[in-house]
Design an enzyme around this catalytic site. Structure first.
Site, PDB file in Angstrom:
ATOM      1  N   ASP A 278      35.740  70.282  19.373  1.00  0.00           N
ATOM      2  CA  ASP A 278      34.981  70.357  19.643  1.00  0.00           C
ATOM      3  C   ASP A 278      34.851  71.443  20.120  1.00  0.00           C
ATOM      4  O   ASP A 278      35.566  72.936  20.656  1.00  0.00           O
ATOM      5  CB  ASP A 278      35.000  69.674  21.051  1.00  0.00           C
ATOM      6  CG  ASP A 278      33.001  70.656  21.238  1.00  0.00           C
ATOM      7  OD1 ASP A 278      32.147  69.910  21.042  1.00  0.00           O
ATOM      8  OD2 ASP A 278      33.421  70.472  22.674  1.00  0.00           O
ATOM      9  N   GLU A 348      35.288  71.756  15.431  1.00  0.00           N
ATOM     10  CA  GLU A 348      33.193  71.758  14.467  1.00  0.00           C
ATOM     11  C   GLU A 348      33.208  73.031  15.158  1.00  0.00           C
ATOM     12  O   GLU A 348      33.770  74.086  16.363  1.00  0.00           O
ATOM     13  CB  GLU A 348      33.049  70.730  15.764  1.00  0.00           C
ATOM     14  CG  GLU A 348      31.537  71.232  15.239  1.00  0.00           C
ATOM     15  CD  GLU A 348      30.962  71.011  16.969  1.00  0.00           C
ATOM     16  OE1 GLU A 348      29.999  70.911  16.550  1.00  0.00           O
ATOM     17  OE2 GLU A 348      31.410  71.396  17.774  1.00  0.00           O
TER      18      GLU A 348
HETATM   19  C1  GLC Z   1      29.662  70.228  20.772  1.00  0.00           C
HETATM   20  C2  GLC Z   1      29.648  68.684  20.545  1.00  0.00           C
HETATM   21  C3  GLC Z   1      27.963  68.794  21.113  1.00  0.00           C
HETATM   22  C4  GLC Z   1      28.600  68.917  23.102  1.00  0.00           C
HETATM   23  C5  GLC Z   1      28.809  70.488  23.314  1.00  0.00           C
HETATM   24  C6  GLC Z   1      29.676  71.018  24.178  1.00  0.00           C
HETATM   25  O1  GLC Z   1      28.831  71.060  19.598  1.00  0.00           O
HETATM   26  O2  GLC Z   1      29.193  68.095  19.670  1.00  0.00           O
HETATM   27  O3  GLC Z   1      27.703  67.476  21.544  1.00  0.00           O
HETATM   28  O4  GLC Z   1      27.241  68.869  23.740  1.00  0.00           O
HETATM   29  O5  GLC Z   1      30.556  70.790  21.791  1.00  0.00           O
HETATM   30  O6  GLC Z   1      30.540  70.135  24.483  1.00  0.00           O
END
Ligand code: GLC
Length: 640
Positions: A278, A348
């Protein structure tokens, strides 16, 4: 007795003769079972016995050697098989919203377990489950209080282990969310850090500031406003690139890296098959902590409150980030040695125009990193529905991806408006067709397989409960009347059960395309070649060298119906038969290649047979991750 005497006599006489003139005598006797060694040797050395024996011996030697050689050649010439994360779409479960087994209105792990048949039906093998760690849920689980525990809302560790075992027994892989950038402010480490426990003092990013004074710099949180919050306990400010309840970990502290690696080990030991990492670009910040440059230098600083106001030069993608991620990858590799147990890693990172930054998460030639970084560019499809735009977005990835890497495609997730709402219902089927016929791994956010839309609420409109059937609560919760978010009112018609009964449904088409993709080599690992793009239509070919069967995809993303003329594409046969249309009535239609008709939002999969492949004549229009050729006569793939 008489018989015995005769035999004895015979033996005796042989014995006597052996002593005198055996050679002559023996040749008179036919070989028989149980003959003495001398007789045997005599006969076996005769040419009529020796020659065939030697021929047989050398034949066996030659065959064995040939077999070994063929085996080595086959191994050396065979292309690598697709790994599990390449062979199936990745399906994202948002656990709050998938299936509620206990009636509290929130989905849970037992609920997921109850619904595993859904994946068998869809032929999906890889499941990513958004976080279910213990959490105060300020950011719905992305604020982790304990990385080694399950939140009671979702169940227990036993429920998790049961789920994983049930998934593995069905051949399904479980990908967990892993959140390295921050913890919850309720995490034990944060408490120890704010009270200056010597070991934990530097676990987070702290700096001096006054309770009511100016912030340490102009850095802003992704959720808006300053990313610094004053902590009364410690009398300093801490950094949070997300909510103030999500303090950023300090990855410049080797102990923090070690903690995170231990957590990775913990879950790998349990048997999880991979991690979605993440918000990785935020993991490191520049130690100098200077103000970031404003996008609009003339904007008054007090109005600089969102990530769009700043060039995030000092808070994202810092030098050293990839070293940490490659270390994570190396740890996962330790657990990937057994056949079939490869552990997958996807990152991500939204890098918008800076696609080259995203591509770095693929790692380098020498060092592995993610198997792929999520490709979010198709999320922009609705901005300009046209064939040219679709091609542009696809090409952003294909044109920038390092050679030999594996692409992937995302059209929705828990952070983004559902594509069926932003693009419009009309395009849902075409978008699923695009996802499942492009090269690489498709990602499907729960509900996309039935064309679910956003609900009409201000927050979390894309996270409403999955619509299983037309019963109360759409089958999401069968025990009480609670659902943590309202259901979409269309659930009585848009639901899994109804669509399973309808051959022309979004679900049936998703399933058909996914199955086709997995059974057809050109679709799962063949060439991808651009053929045509205009205001309406985007068209491409999937083919494999050596295989006559190939596929032409024609998708109308525009605002008008279209007639596409592909007569200049000489590799295509003159007549093209539709294998599948998103408009079911057009299945089986035959078009001359000069007049391929599509309605708005219609996609066609055309299967054809050819001896002339497109890619050799148009190398700059074509991509393949790992080249393979097919030998039709003996039905094998080989490196070429
Ligand atoms: C990522 C997740 C999101 C979250 C963020 C912080 O972007 O997809 O939902 O708020 O990380 O962890």
């Amino acid at each position: 007795v008489n018989q015995h005497v005769v035999i004895e006599e015979k033996r005796d006489s042989i014995g006597v003769k052996r002593l005198s003139d055996a050679r002559d005598e023996y040749t008179q006797i036919k070989p028989y079972a149980g003959m003495p060694k001398e007789v045997l040797v005599l006969y076996s050395s005769k040419a009529r016995y020796r020659v065939p024996r030697e021929i047989l011996f050398w034949l066996t030697v030659c065959c064995t050697l040939a077999l070994v050689a063929v085996t080595i050649a086959v191994i050396a010439l065979s292309p690598k098989c697709l790994s599990w994360w390449q062979a199936s779409p990745v399906y994202q479960i948002y656990p709050r919203s998938f299936k509620d087994s206990d009636g509290d209105g929130v989905g849970d792990l037992k609920g997921i377990r109850e619904k595993l048949d859904h994946f068998e039906y869809l032929n999906i093998k890889s499941i990513w489950i958004s976080p279910f760690y213990r959490s105060p849920m300020k950011d719905f689980g992305y604020d982790v209080e304990d990385f080694r525990d399950i939140d009671p809302l979702f169940g227990t560790m036993k429920d998790f282990e049961d789920l994983l075992a049930a998934m593995h027994s069905k051949g399904l892989k479980l990908i967990m969310d892993f959140i390295p950038n921050h913890t919850s402010d309720l995490h034990r480490w944060f408490n120890l850090s704010r009270t200056r426990d010597p070991h934990y003092e530097d676990y987070y990013v702290w700096t001096d500031c006054k309770p009511d004074g100016p912030k340490p710099n102009n850095w802003v949180s992704i959720f808006g406003n300053s990313s610094w919050t004053y902590d009364e306990v410690r009398g300093q400010c801490y950094l949070h690139q997300f909510l103030k309840e999500q303090p950023d970990l300090n990855f410049r502290n080797p102990d923090v890296i070690k903690e995170m690696i231990d957590i990775i080990h913990f879950w790998l030991e349990k048997g999880v098959d991979g991690f979605r990492m993440d918000a990785v670009k935020h993991m490191l910040e520049a130690p100098h902590m200077r103000d970031e440059p404003q996008v609009d230098p003339n904007k008054p600083p007090e109005l600089v409150t969102t990530e769009w106001d700043l060039h995030s030069d000092y808070t994202t993608s810092q030098v050293g980030l990839h070293d940490i991620l490659r270390e994570f990858r190396a740890q996962m590799d330790i657990y990937s040695q057994e056949p079939g147990r490869y552990r997958f890693m996807v990152t991500e990172s939204y890098d918008y125009e800076e696609v080259y930054k995203t591509m770095m998460y693929y790692g380098s030639r020498l060092e592995k990193e993610g198997d792929f970084p999520f490709n979010f560019y198709l999320l922009d499809l609705p901005h300009n529905t046209s064939g040219v735009w679709a091609k542009h977005l696809v090409h952003l990835w294909m044109g920038n991806m390092p050679k030999g890497k594996w692409p992937n495609w995302v059209v929705g997730n828990h952070d983004r408006t559902r594509i069926s709402s932003s693009a419009g219902r009309l395009y849902v089927r075409a978008i699923n067709m695009l996802l499942l016929t492009l090269p690489g791994t498709a990602t499907t956010y729960y509900g996309e397989e039935i064309g679910m839309e956003n609900i009409n609420v201000t927050a979390n409109p894309q996270r409403s409960p999955l619509q299983w059937n037309a019963d109360t609560n759409a089958g999401f919760n069968e025990k009480t009347n609670l659902t943590w978010l309202p259901l979409h009112p269309d659930y009585e018609t848009v639901n899994v059960e109804a669509q399973m009964k309808d051959d022309g449904s979004v679900l049936a088409q998703y399933r058909f395309l996914n199955t086709l993709r997995q059974s057809e080599l050109p679709l799962n690992r063949g060439w991808f070649c651009y053929v045509h793009a205009d205001a309406n239509v985007f068209s491409y070919i999937r083919e494999l060298d050596g295989l006559k069967r190939a596929f032409l995809i024609v998708v109308n993303f525009g605002k008008e119906s279209a007639v596409t003329d592909l007569s200049s594409v000489r590799e295509l046969p003159d007549e093209l038969k539709v294998l599948m249309s998103t408009t079911i009535a057009n299945d089986g239609k035959v078009f001359p290649k000069s007049r391929i008709q599509t309605e708005v939002g219609e996609g066609l999969v055309i299967q054809y047979s050819t001896n002339t492949r497109f890619n050799p004549n148009h190398p700059e229009e074509c991509y393949i991750s790992e080249k393979a050729c097919y030998l039709e006569t003996i039905d094998i793939l080989y490196k070429c």
